[in-house]
Scaffold this motif. Structure first.
Motif, mmCIF file in Angstrom:
data_model
loop_
_atom_site.group_PDB
_atom_site.id
_atom_site.type_symbol
_atom_site.label_atom_id
_atom_site.label_comp_id
_atom_site.label_asym_id
_atom_site.label_seq_id
_atom_site.Cartn_x
_atom_site.Cartn_y
_atom_site.Cartn_z
ATOM 1 N N ARG A 258 0.887 -1.291 -0.002
ATOM 2 C CA ARG A 258 0.077 0.153 0.242
ATOM 3 C C ARG A 258 0.810 1.136 0.185
ATOM 4 N NH1 ARG A 258 -3.000 -1.123 4.110
ATOM 5 N NH2 ARG A 258 -1.704 -0.055 5.691
ATOM 6 N N ASP A 259 1.969 1.154 0.846
ATOM 7 C CA ASP A 259 2.763 2.515 0.880
ATOM 8 C C ASP A 259 3.387 2.962 -0.312
ATOM 9 O OD1 ASP A 259 2.366 2.277 3.645
ATOM 10 O OD2 ASP A 259 4.384 2.024 4.236
ATOM 11 N N PRO A 260 3.950 2.454 -1.244
ATOM 12 C CA PRO A 260 4.359 2.593 -2.538
ATOM 13 C C PRO A 260 3.134 3.402 -3.443
ATOM 14 C CG PRO A 260 5.312 0.376 -2.136
ATOM 15 C CD PRO A 260 4.327 0.624 -1.356
ATOM 16 N N ALA A 261 1.928 2.581 -3.267
ATOM 17 C CA ALA A 261 0.871 3.090 -4.138
ATOM 18 C C ALA A 261 0.380 4.358 -3.631
ATOM 19 C CB ALA A 261 -0.355 2.082 -4.090
ATOM 20 N N LEU A 262 0.423 4.716 -2.413
ATOM 21 C CA LEU A 262 0.240 6.091 -1.625
ATOM 22 C C LEU A 262 1.190 7.100 -2.275
ATOM 23 C CD1 LEU A 262 -1.177 4.890 1.850
ATOM 24 C CD2 LEU A 262 -2.491 5.854 -0.107
ATOM 25 N N LYS A 263 2.081 6.852 -2.190
ATOM 26 C CA LYS A 263 3.421 7.552 -2.463
ATOM 27 C C LYS A 263 2.980 7.957 -3.974
ATOM 28 C CE LYS A 263 6.825 5.387 0.026
ATOM 29 N NZ LYS A 263 8.217 5.148 0.107
ATOM 30 N N LYS A 313 8.114 5.659 9.079
ATOM 31 C CA LYS A 313 7.028 5.842 8.237
ATOM 32 C C LYS A 313 6.910 7.336 7.589
ATOM 33 C CE LYS A 313 3.656 3.421 8.025
ATOM 34 N NZ LYS A 313 2.894 2.505 7.046
ATOM 35 N N LYS A 314 7.780 8.017 8.127
ATOM 36 C CA LYS A 314 7.460 9.354 7.520
ATOM 37 C C LYS A 314 7.397 9.769 6.253
ATOM 38 C CE LYS A 314 10.205 11.376 11.583
ATOM 39 N NZ LYS A 314 11.331 11.854 12.127
ATOM 40 N N GLU A 315 8.023 8.958 5.437
ATOM 41 C CA GLU A 315 8.001 9.336 3.878
ATOM 42 C C GLU A 315 6.652 9.033 3.536
ATOM 43 O OE1 GLU A 315 10.385 8.311 -0.057
ATOM 44 O OE2 GLU A 315 11.295 7.751 1.743
ATOM 45 N N VAL A 316 5.904 8.095 3.887
ATOM 46 C CA VAL A 316 4.740 7.597 3.380
ATOM 47 C C VAL A 316 3.481 8.647 4.163
ATOM 48 C CG1 VAL A 316 4.039 5.938 5.201
ATOM 49 C CG2 VAL A 316 2.987 5.773 2.896
ATOM 50 N N VAL A 317 3.746 9.135 5.307
ATOM 51 C CA VAL A 317 2.762 9.834 5.897
ATOM 52 C C VAL A 317 2.936 11.332 5.417
ATOM 53 C CG1 VAL A 317 2.183 11.217 8.159
ATOM 54 C CG2 VAL A 317 2.746 8.567 8.155
ATOM 55 N N THR A 318 4.126 11.694 4.870
ATOM 56 C CA THR A 318 4.164 12.973 4.223
ATOM 57 C C THR A 318 3.406 13.079 2.909
ATOM 58 O OG1 THR A 318 6.310 13.434 5.093
ATOM 59 C CG2 THR A 318 5.824 14.661 3.449
ATOM 60 N N ALA A 319 3.601 11.763 2.135
ATOM 61 C CA ALA A 319 2.892 11.389 1.100
ATOM 62 C C ALA A 319 1.188 11.594 1.426
ATOM 63 C CB ALA A 319 3.090 10.123 0.462
ATOM 64 N N CYS A 320 0.878 11.166 2.658
ATOM 65 C CA CYS A 320 -0.563 11.112 2.910
ATOM 66 C C CYS A 320 -0.969 12.665 2.942
ATOM 67 C CB CYS A 320 -0.616 10.248 4.161
ATOM 68 S SG CYS A 320 -0.724 8.362 3.769
ATOM 69 N N PRO A 373 12.525 17.601 8.956
ATOM 70 C CA PRO A 373 11.534 18.076 8.219
ATOM 71 C C PRO A 373 10.205 17.739 8.234
ATOM 72 C CG PRO A 373 13.649 17.597 7.139
ATOM 73 C CD PRO A 373 13.529 17.131 8.654
ATOM 74 N N PHE A 374 9.967 16.203 9.049
ATOM 75 C CA PHE A 374 8.819 15.930 8.993
ATOM 76 C C PHE A 374 7.757 16.755 9.792
ATOM 77 C CE2 PHE A 374 5.601 12.750 11.162
ATOM 78 C CZ PHE A 374 4.879 12.801 10.203
ATOM 79 N N ILE A 375 8.560 17.347 11.127
ATOM 80 C CA ILE A 375 7.780 18.166 11.876
ATOM 81 C C ILE A 375 7.100 19.512 10.933
ATOM 82 C CG2 ILE A 375 7.669 19.731 13.850
ATOM 83 C CD1 ILE A 375 8.072 16.766 14.364
ATOM 84 N N PHE A 376 8.052 19.761 9.884
ATOM 85 C CA PHE A 376 7.555 20.807 9.242
ATOM 86 C C PHE A 376 6.490 20.684 8.533
ATOM 87 C CE2 PHE A 376 7.637 23.209 5.219
ATOM 88 C CZ PHE A 376 7.525 24.725 5.621
ATOM 89 N N ALA A 377 6.491 19.442 7.777
ATOM 90 C CA ALA A 377 5.262 18.959 6.697
ATOM 91 C C ALA A 377 4.144 18.811 7.716
ATOM 92 C CB ALA A 377 5.729 17.547 6.272
ATOM 93 N N SER A 378 4.121 18.333 8.899
ATOM 94 C CA SER A 378 3.086 18.233 9.883
ATOM 95 C C SER A 378 2.411 19.599 9.969
ATOM 96 C CB SER A 378 3.310 17.363 11.261
ATOM 97 O OG SER A 378 3.890 16.271 10.855
#
Length: 707
Positions: A258-263, A313-320, A373-378
Motif C-alpha cells: 500500500r505504501d508505494p501506491a500512496l506515494k 513511516k515519515k515518507e509515506v505519512v508525508t505523502a498522505c 523536516p517531518f515536523i515541518f510537513a506536519s
C-alpha cells in the motif's frame, strides 16, 4: 607469447606496461593492450595498479583506439573500440579521472554505443559504457554534462529497445532524474514521455509484484513541469496510472504494497492536482478512497507514536499529507466538483480525526526534534486545515498555539532572509539544507484565529504580533528584491496580504496592543514608505489596497507617535492613500438609458471582489484620520479629489450610486468640511449643497449650512 603468459599476474602486467611505453610498432602495442585489458576485465586489479595503467598510457592510447577504423586481421570490426572502452571503464573507477574532460568528451561515443544494435560479441562493450556513465554521473559535473550531451535520449532509446543492459539504462535514468529533473524534461521531454508511456502500460497490465515495484519507479517519471495534462500522450499515461492505482487500492493489501501506491498517488497530486482523476462516479469513489486511506494511515502512525515506527513511516505519512490537502481542496470546490455533497461531509469528518492525530503528535514533539523536516510537513498540513476549517478542533488548536508560534519563531529567527522565504512549493522529507518558512502556511489560520477572543489572546501572549511584524518586514524585502513583472500572484505577495488581514483584525480588536508594541511603529514606518512605491504598479492593486487601509487604520491609533509627525513620508503616504481611494469609481455609459451610471473604474474592476471591502474600510479610516492630521485636507486639495468627486456625483444618475457608497463619500466630506475651510469652500463652489440634497446626504447638508 606475452598474451599467453597471463598467469604471472602483476609481474606480467608490469612488463606489458613497459612494452606499451616503449613499443616500436602497433602490433607490439596491441599485444600488450590485450593483456592489460584482459587483466582489467578479470577485475583482479587494485586501485593502485589501475592508476599505474593510467600513468603508463594516459588517454592517448584509448583515444587512438576509439578513432581507429581498421581492426587487426581476423578480429571483429569493433575490436579497437572495445579495447578503448575497457580502458576508459578502468580509468573511471578512479573518481578523479571519471570527471576528467577527456572522459566527459567521450559521452557522445558512450551514447552512440547505447543506441547501436548490440551483437552477442559486443555486450562487454555495453557493460563498459554503463560503467563509464555510472562513474561520470557520480561526479560533480557529470549529471549536467550527461544531460547537455544527449545521454538522456540515448538511455531512453536503450530502455525502449529492450536490448542488452536496458535495466541499467532505467537505473541511470532514475539517477539523472533524481538530481536534474527539470533540465532532463526541458531537453528530452518526448523521449522521457515515451518511457513513461511504456512504464504506465506495464503498470496497468501486470498482475504480479512488478506492479508494486513500478510504484517505486514511476514517481521519478512524473514531471512537475511541463504538466502531463497538456499533452495527449501524457493524458493517456495518467489515465493508465489512475486505472492501475484504482486496481491496487481497491484490493486487500499489505503495508509494504500500500505504501508505494500512496506515494505514487501523492506524486501525481503534486504534479497534476486532481486533474488525473476522471469526473463521474468511479472517479469520485476513487478520490474518496484515496483520502480515506491517507487519513487512516496518518491516524495509525501518529495516534500512538512509537518513535522508531514513526521514523520509518515519515515518507509515506508525508505523502498522505499531500493526499489530505487535495481532499480539503476538493471538499471546498464548488465549480465542477469531483465529490458529491454526502462524500464531502463524510471526508471532512474523517479528515478531522486525522488532524486530531496530527495535533496529538505535534504536542509530543521535543525541542531537539524541531529541525526534522517531518515536523515541518506536519505543521504545513495543519496550517492548510486551519486556513479552511475554523470551527472544528478549536480547543485542541488553541492548546497547540504556543507550540506553533514557538516553532515558527525558531525557524524564522534561524533562517536567512532569502533562503527561508524563497523556497520550492513542495513538501519534502529530504533535508534540503534550507530552513523552511512555517509562518507562510500558518498565516491564513492565524488570520481566522485573530478574529476570535480566546485564540487571539493566546497568540498575543505568545508574542505572535511582534513576530508577524518582523516577518512582514522580511517579506517586503523579498518582494522588492524580486524582478518586477506582471506574473501571477507570488506566495510572497499572498503572505503579505494575509499578514495585513491579521493586523487589521488586531487594529479593530486590540488597539492598545498597537500603541504598546514598539514593532508596530516599525511596521507603520514601512507602510508609509511602501504604499507610494506599490500603487503605481497596477498588478499589485490588492496588496496596495491592504497596505493603504491598514496604514490609515493604524494612523488613527498612532496619530500622536513620533513615526507620524508630519514628515515627507507621512505626506507621501496620505497622498498615495487618497489616490487609491479617489480613483476607484468612474462614470460610465449606462446600457439601460442614455445617461451615465456610477461604476467601478476599469483599472479596479478585475480586482474589485478582493478590494471592495478594503476600500470601504479605508474610507472609514480616512474619515477618522482627517481631524487628527492637519496635512490631510491639504493632500485632498492637491489631489483635486473634491472637484472630481463633485463632477462624478453631478454626471451620474443618483439611482446608480448605492446607499453604502453615498454613506462612505458623505463621511469623508463632512470631516473635510469641518476640518478645513478651503475644503468647505471647494465643496460649496462646486454645488455641494445641491448634490448633497440630491443624494440625501443630510449630515453634509447640515455641515455646509452651518456658519
Amino acid at each position: 607469447a606475452m598474451a599467453s603468459d597471463a598467469g604471472d599476474g602483476h609481474s606480467t602486467l608490469k612488463r606489458c606496461l613497459g612494452v606499451l611505453r616503449d613499443a616500436r610498432n602497433d602490433s607490439e602495442q596491441f599485444a600488450a593492450l590485450l593483456l592489460v585489458t584482459k587483466a582489467v576485465k578479470a577485475g583482479e586489479l587494485d586501485a593502485k595498479t589501475r592508476r599505474q595503467i593510467f600513468d603508463a598510457i594516459g588517454f592517448t592510447f584509448p583515444n587512438r583506439l576509439l578513432t581507429s577504423r581498421q581492426p587487426p586481421a581476423g578480429c571483429p570490426e569493433h575490436t579497437f573500440r572495445a579495447l578503448g572502452l575497457t580502458l576508459l571503464a578502468c580509468f573511471c573507477t578512479d573518481p578523479e579521472l571519471a570527471g576528467h574532460s577527456q572522459i566527459l568528451n567521450k559521452i557522445p561515443t558512450f551514447n552512440d554505443v547505447l543506441v547501436s544494435p548490440c551483437n552477442p560479441d559486443s555486450t562487454s562493450m555495453v557493460d563498459d559504457v554503463y560503467q563509464c556513465l555510472s562513474a561520470v554521473m557520480a561526479t560533480a559535473r557529470g549529471p549536467r554534462e550527461l544531460v547537455t550531451k544527449g545521454t538522456v535520449s540515448a538511455l531512453c532509446q536503450a530502455y525502449l529497445n529492450g536490448a542488452y543492459g536496458s535495466d541499467r539504462a532505467l537505473t541511470l535514468l532514475l539517477g539523472l532524474l533524481a538530481v536534474a529533473e527539470a533540465r532532463c524534461w526541458q531537453r528530452d521531454a518526448p523521449h522521457l514521455l515515451a518511457v513513461l508511456s511504456k512504464l504506465s502500460k506495464d503498470f496497468l497490465k501486470t498482475e504480479d509484484m512488478t506492479k508494486f515495484e513500478l510504484c517505486e519507479v514511476l514517481p521519478r517519471f512524473i514531471p512537475l513541469s511541463p504538466p502531463l495534462t497538456q499533452d495527449s500522450q501524457g493524458c493517456e499515461c495518467l489515465h493508465r496510472l489512475y486505472k492501475g492505482l484504482a486496481d491496487i487500492l481497491g484490493s486487500k493489501l499489505s503495508q509494504s504494497q500500500r505504501d508505494p501506491a500512496l506515494k505514487l498517488a501523492a506524486c501525481l497530486v503534486q504534479a497534476c492536482g486532481s486533474e488525473w482523476i476522471p469526473a463521474g462516479s468511479a472517479g469520485s469513489k476513487f478520490l474518496a478512497l484515496l483520502v480515506n486511506l491517507a487519513c487512516v494511515e496518518v491516524r495509525l502512525t501518529l495516534e500512538e507514536p512509537d518513535p522508531l515506527e514513526v521514523e520509518g513511516k515519515k515518507e509515506v505519512v508525508t505523502a498522505c499529507y499531500v493526499l489530505i490537502e487535495m481532499g480539503i481542496q476538493e471538499c471546498l470546490r464548488e465549480e465542477k466538483p469531483l465529490l458529491e455533497e454526502v462524500q464531502k461531509v463524510q471526508l471532512m469528518r474523517i479528515m478531522e480525526e486525522a488532524f486530531g492525530a496530527v495535533i496529538f503528535y505535534l504536542r509530543q514533539v521535543k525541542q531537539e526534534e524541531l529541525q526534522d523536516p517531518f515536523i515541518f510537513a506536519s505543521v504545513r498540513i495543519l496550517g492548510a486545515w486551519m486556513a479552511e476549517e475554523t470551527s472544528s478542533l478549536k480547543q485542541e488548536i488553541c492548546e497547540l498555539l504556543p507550540f506553533l508560534v514557538h516553532y515558527a519563531k525558531k525557524l524564522f529567527k534561524e533562517g536567512s532572509p532569502a533562503a527561508s522565504l524563497l523556497q520550492p512549493e513542495l513538501v519534502s522529507t529530504e533535508g534540503s539544507g534550507l530552513l523552511q518558512d512555517a509562518l507562510r502556511f500558518l498565516l491564513p489560520g492565524f488570520c481566522h484565529l485573530t478574529a476570535e477572543d480566546r485564540p487571539r489572546d493566546i497568540l498575543i501572549s505568545e508574542g505572535a504580533p511582534a513576530l508577524l511584524c518582523e516577518y512582514f518586514l522580511r517579506l517586503w524585502e523579498v518582494l522588492t528584491s524580486q524582478p518586477r513583472s506582471p506574473t501571477p500572484l507570488t506566495s510572497t505577495e499572498m503572505s503579505l496580504q494575509t499578514a495585513c488581514g491579521i493586523f487589521l483584525n488586531l487594529v479593530v480588536t486590540a488597539p492598545d496592543l498597537i500603541r504598546r508594541e514598539k514593532t508596530f511603529s516599525s511596521l507603520m514606518e514601512l507602510l508609509l514608505k511602501s504604499l507610494p512605491l506599490l500603487l503605481p504598479q497596477k498588478d499589485h492593486l490588492v496588496l496596495a489596497a491592504n497596505i493603504a487601509t491598514l496604514g490609515l487604520m493604524m494612523a488613527r491609533i498612532l496619530a500622536s507617535s513620533a513615526v507620524l509627525r508630519e514628515t515627507q513620508p507621512v505626506k507621501d503616504f496620505f497622498g498615495a492613500a487618497i489616490c487609491f481611494l479617489s480613483q476607484a469609481h468612474a462614470a460610465q455609459a449606462d446600457p439601460g438609458s442614455e445617461g451615465l451610471a456610477a461604476a467601478v473604474s476599469p483599472a479596479y474592476a478585475s480586482a474589485w471582489a478582493d478590494v471592495r471591502e478594503l476600500w470601504f474600510l479605508g474610507m472609514q479610516a480616512l474619515e477618522g484620520c482627517v481631524p487628527l492630521f492637519p496635512c490631510l485636507p491639504q493632500a485632498v486639495l492637491q489631489a483635486r479629489w473634491l472637484e472630481s468627486l463633485s463632477e462624478f456625483l453631478t454626471r451620474v444618475a443618483p439611482a446608480s450610486v448605492d446607499f453604502e457608497l453615498v454613506a462612505a463619500f458623505q463621511g469623508v466630506l463632512v470631516e473635510l468640511a469641518r476640518a478645513s475651510q478651503p475644503c468647505r469652500d471647494v465643496i460649496l463652489s462646486h454645488h455641494g449643497g445641491e448634490w448633497a440634497n440630491l443624494y440625501g446626504m443630510a449630515a453634509l447638508e447640515q455641515c455646509l449650512s452651518e456658519q
